[in-house]
Design an enzyme around this catalytic site. Sequence first.
Site, PDB file in Angstrom:
ATOM      1  N   CYS A  68      -3.455  15.433   2.766  1.00 18.29           N
ATOM      2  CA  CYS A  68      -4.395  15.417   1.643  1.00 18.29           C
ATOM      3  C   CYS A  68      -5.121  16.759   1.612  1.00 18.29           C
ATOM      4  O   CYS A  68      -5.432  17.315   2.661  1.00 18.29           O
ATOM      5  CB  CYS A  68      -5.403  14.277   1.831  1.00 18.29           C
ATOM      6  SG  CYS A  68      -6.457  14.000   0.399  1.00 18.29           S
TER       7      CYS A  68
ATOM      8  N   CYS B 216     -12.250  10.489   7.352  1.00 17.80           N
ATOM      9  CA  CYS B 216     -10.861  10.064   7.087  1.00 17.80           C
ATOM     10  C   CYS B 216      -9.887  10.851   7.943  1.00 17.80           C
ATOM     11  O   CYS B 216      -9.919  12.091   7.961  1.00 17.80           O
ATOM     12  CB  CYS B 216     -10.543  10.263   5.610  1.00 17.80           C
ATOM     13  SG  CYS B 216      -8.823   9.921   5.208  1.00 17.80           S
TER      14      CYS B 216
ATOM     15  N   GLY C 189      -3.066  10.315   0.918  1.00 14.74           N
ATOM     16  CA  GLY C 189      -3.196  11.254  -0.189  1.00 14.74           C
ATOM     17  C   GLY C 189      -4.126  10.819  -1.300  1.00 14.74           C
ATOM     18  O   GLY C 189      -4.564   9.676  -1.374  1.00 14.74           O
TER      19      GLY C 189
ATOM     20  N   CYS D 132       0.861  -1.189   0.000  1.00 11.82           N
ATOM     21  CA  CYS D 132       0.000   0.000   0.000  1.00 11.82           C
ATOM     22  C   CYS D 132       0.895   1.236   0.000  1.00 11.82           C
ATOM     23  O   CYS D 132       1.644   1.474   0.939  1.00 11.82           O
ATOM     24  CB  CYS D 132      -0.877  -0.023   1.245  1.00 11.82           C
ATOM     25  SG  CYS D 132      -1.872   1.455   1.390  1.00 11.82           S
TER      26      CYS D 132
ATOM     27  N   LEU E 238     -16.468   5.300  -2.982  1.00  9.51           N
ATOM     28  CA  LEU E 238     -17.845   5.733  -3.228  1.00  9.51           C
ATOM     29  C   LEU E 238     -18.513   6.203  -1.925  1.00  9.51           C
ATOM     30  O   LEU E 238     -18.900   7.343  -1.782  1.00  9.51           O
ATOM     31  CB  LEU E 238     -18.630   4.579  -3.872  1.00  9.51           C
ATOM     32  CG  LEU E 238     -19.989   4.952  -4.427  1.00  9.51           C
ATOM     33  CD1 LEU E 238     -19.852   5.888  -5.611  1.00  9.51           C
ATOM     34  CD2 LEU E 238     -20.763   3.697  -4.833  1.00  9.51           C
TER      35      LEU E 238
ATOM     36  N   CYS F 266     -12.476  14.457   3.378  1.00 15.37           N
ATOM     37  CA  CYS F 266     -13.534  13.462   3.601  1.00 15.37           C
ATOM     38  C   CYS F 266     -13.741  13.353   5.115  1.00 15.37           C
ATOM     39  O   CYS F 266     -12.771  13.202   5.864  1.00 15.37           O
ATOM     40  CB  CYS F 266     -13.124  12.126   2.991  1.00 15.37           C
ATOM     41  SG  CYS F 266     -12.777  12.286   1.228  1.00 15.37           S
TER      42      CYS F 266
ATOM     43  N   ASN G 172     -12.802   2.732  10.519  1.00 17.32           N
ATOM     44  CA  ASN G 172     -11.763   2.772  11.542  1.00 17.32           C
ATOM     45  C   ASN G 172     -11.867   4.069  12.334  1.00 17.32           C
ATOM     46  O   ASN G 172     -11.558   5.135  11.807  1.00 17.32           O
ATOM     47  CB  ASN G 172     -10.383   2.697  10.878  1.00 17.32           C
ATOM     48  CG  ASN G 172      -9.292   2.863  11.892  1.00 17.32           C
ATOM     49  OD1 ASN G 172      -9.278   2.200  12.921  1.00 17.32           O
ATOM     50  ND2 ASN G 172      -8.373   3.761  11.605  1.00 17.32           N
TER      51      ASN G 172
ATOM     52  N   SER H  81      -6.640   4.005  -6.163  1.00 18.76           N
ATOM     53  CA  SER H  81      -7.893   4.366  -5.488  1.00 18.76           C
ATOM     54  C   SER H  81      -8.060   5.880  -5.491  1.00 18.76           C
ATOM     55  O   SER H  81      -7.144   6.619  -5.128  1.00 18.76           O
ATOM     56  CB  SER H  81      -7.862   3.858  -4.046  1.00 18.76           C
ATOM     57  OG  SER H  81      -8.996   4.323  -3.347  1.00 18.76           O
TER      58      SER H  81
HETATM   59  N1  SAH Z   1      -7.382   9.244  -1.408  1.00 21.93           N
HETATM   60  C1  SAH Z   1      -7.690   8.016  -1.999  1.00 21.93           C
HETATM   61  C2  SAH Z   1      -6.833   6.853  -1.517  1.00 21.93           C
HETATM   62  C3  SAH Z   1      -6.465   6.787  -0.053  1.00 21.93           C
HETATM   63  S1  SAH Z   1      -7.647   6.339   1.130  1.00 21.93           S
HETATM   64  C4  SAH Z   1      -9.138   7.706  -1.840  1.00 21.93           C
HETATM   65  O1  SAH Z   1      -9.832   8.404  -1.120  1.00 21.93           O
HETATM   66  O2  SAH Z   1      -9.604   6.769  -2.488  1.00 21.93           O
HETATM   67  C5  SAH Z   1      -7.918   4.597   0.922  1.00 21.93           C
HETATM   68  C6  SAH Z   1      -9.316   4.166   1.341  1.00 21.93           C
HETATM   69  O3  SAH Z   1      -9.497   4.211   2.765  1.00 21.93           O
HETATM   70  C7  SAH Z   1     -10.406   5.044   0.760  1.00 21.93           C
HETATM   71  O4  SAH Z   1     -11.458   4.274   0.265  1.00 21.93           O
HETATM   72  C8  SAH Z   1     -10.849   5.839   1.964  1.00 21.93           C
HETATM   73  O5  SAH Z   1     -12.130   6.362   1.786  1.00 21.93           O
HETATM   74  C9  SAH Z   1     -10.743   4.818   3.056  1.00 21.93           C
HETATM   75  N2  SAH Z   1     -10.712   5.377   4.422  1.00 21.93           N
HETATM   76  C10 SAH Z   1     -10.155   6.523   4.833  1.00 21.93           C
HETATM   77  N3  SAH Z   1     -10.331   6.692   6.170  1.00 21.93           N
HETATM   78  C11 SAH Z   1     -11.013   5.632   6.606  1.00 21.93           C
HETATM   79  C12 SAH Z   1     -11.488   5.224   7.885  1.00 21.93           C
HETATM   80  N4  SAH Z   1     -11.291   5.959   8.966  1.00 21.93           N
HETATM   81  N5  SAH Z   1     -12.133   4.050   7.971  1.00 21.93           N
HETATM   82  C13 SAH Z   1     -12.318   3.297   6.877  1.00 21.93           C
HETATM   83  N6  SAH Z   1     -11.906   3.627   5.633  1.00 21.93           N
HETATM   84  C14 SAH Z   1     -11.257   4.787   5.497  1.00 21.93           C
HETATM   85 FE1  SF4 Z   2      -7.956  12.306   1.047  1.00 24.85          FE
HETATM   86 FE2  SF4 Z   2      -8.757   9.814   0.362  1.00 24.85          FE
HETATM   87 FE3  SF4 Z   2      -8.810  10.614   2.933  1.00 24.85          FE
HETATM   88 FE4  SF4 Z   2     -10.541  11.644   1.201  1.00 24.85          FE
HETATM   89  S1  SF4 Z   2     -10.406   9.475   1.846  1.00 24.85           S
HETATM   90  S2  SF4 Z   2      -9.352  12.814   2.705  1.00 24.85           S
HETATM   91  S3  SF4 Z   2      -9.294  11.747  -0.648  1.00 24.85           S
HETATM   92  S4  SF4 Z   2      -6.997  10.362   1.659  1.00 24.85           S
END
Ligand code: SAH
Ligand code: SF4
Length: 432
Positions: free
Chosen positions: A164, A171, A228, A157, A283, A168, A359, A260
């Site tokens: 970032c 996240c 990121g 990974c 999504l 979101c 998480n 992703s």
């Molecule tokens: N920025 C990109 C890739 C990195 S995040 C993206 O958003 O796709 C990788 C995955 O982990 C994404 O699907 C993201 O939505 C998910 N993710 C981020 N934080 C999370 C959390 N706290 N619990 C579960 N999934 C999470």
């Molecule tokens: Fe950035 Fe991906 Fe986290 Fe959204 S889910 S804040 S795009 S790392």
Amino acid sequence: MDRLWRKSLRRGSLFLGNDPMASMDFLNTAEPVKAPVVRNIPAAEKPTLIGLSREDMGRALVEKGVNERQVKMRVSQLWHWLYVRGVSDFDDMTNVSKDMREMLKTHFTIARPEIVDEQISSDGTRKWLLRFPARGAGRPVEIETVYIPEEGRGTLCISSQVGCTLTCSFCHTGTQKLVRNLTAEEILSQLLLARDRLGDFPDRDTPAGAIVPAEGRKVSNIVMMGMGEPLYNFENVKTALLIATDGDGLSLSKRRVTLSTSGIVPEIYRTGSEIGVMLAISLHAVRDELRDMLVPINKKYPLKELLDACRAYPSLSNARRITFEYVMLKDVNDSLEDAKLLIQLLKGIPAKINLIPFNPWPGTNYQCSDWEQIERFADFINQAGYASPIRTPRGRDILAACGQLKSESERMRKVERMAFEAMMIVGHGEDD
Ligand code: SAH
Ligand code: SF4
């Protein structure tokens, strides 16, 4: 046990945001391993040859006096040493003349990043905290890379940015401001370093200090799911992935590389036409109002535009499906009504739906859906004919959740820096 490690165990990480097709077959209680740290400080002041396209490498060599007529041969020679043999020292390039090696050493570096920390989970997951020097791209940075061994494959990974720009709401990385984009070298070096540490360059002696797993040692898959948004660093990600999949070098199959994205529509089209790797879409919601809140980039690229871009993704088939990631948030997006809409939304797209147990992190208001609800949701999708694996949390004992260890180490250094500055003010500098 050191302080950081004890803290990691106390806090316990639940989710590793990086494994699109994980099975649910482990819960190993053996003690995790803290691997010895290797300090190989790169020559920060010299430009690197890692992560340059063949053309750019050729140009760099010509600038330093390599004969134009020889340049193609020299690039092939270097490419083989760097990406097939995996060397990180010009002196190991035994079929390159001594003069040429001296010239290369004078002007360039091929050193690996510094390993600040390496941890091995009881389930075999490894996490590296890597430090890159301030070469060209601004200040030095630290990033995480995670390796997840599974039955018959090993997935790495990789991070594309430090922090970032997107926010979101579920996240943790999204709460950290963007420090900077990683360079192509820094993206690719994560793969090279993991291969070093796993003894995974078959044509080279295993480097000192590598901990070679008993089985499944190969990095067979890459997922751009670390820190990121890879499509906000398109050019560097593209360069790095094209090198990783180059058949005369690292030779990863494009079908085993997954990028992703949260849904940067114009760059999804470019990913299809210019990189050609597998696509995963974060999504997480099936209605625009909700997705606007969870994944705010949705306001710019709403669901319809996003799914149109997915439909247009080249070479889709049942064997080449798009992975849709869906984080399970209790009472937010986890109803069977959501599952029904999800199936309607994805109609006509060869798709796999990856359910991710949320998480939690300090300060978040979200909760993970109940396990029974996740299973009900998965069953519903399954019955509609979609594969819907539930992503297993991996490496929970080494705090492998996105961004957490990095924040930890940043805080520690800030304290160190403040102590250092205080020392300088009262005149107790290094000379004392
Ligand atoms: N920025 C990109 C890739 C990195 S995040 C993206 O958003 O796709 C990788 C995955 O982990 C994404 O699907 C993201 O939505 C998910 N993710 C981020 N934080 C999370 C959390 N706290 N619990 C579960 N999934 C999470
Ligand atoms: Fe950035 Fe991906 Fe986290 Fe959204 S889910 S804040 S795009 S790392």
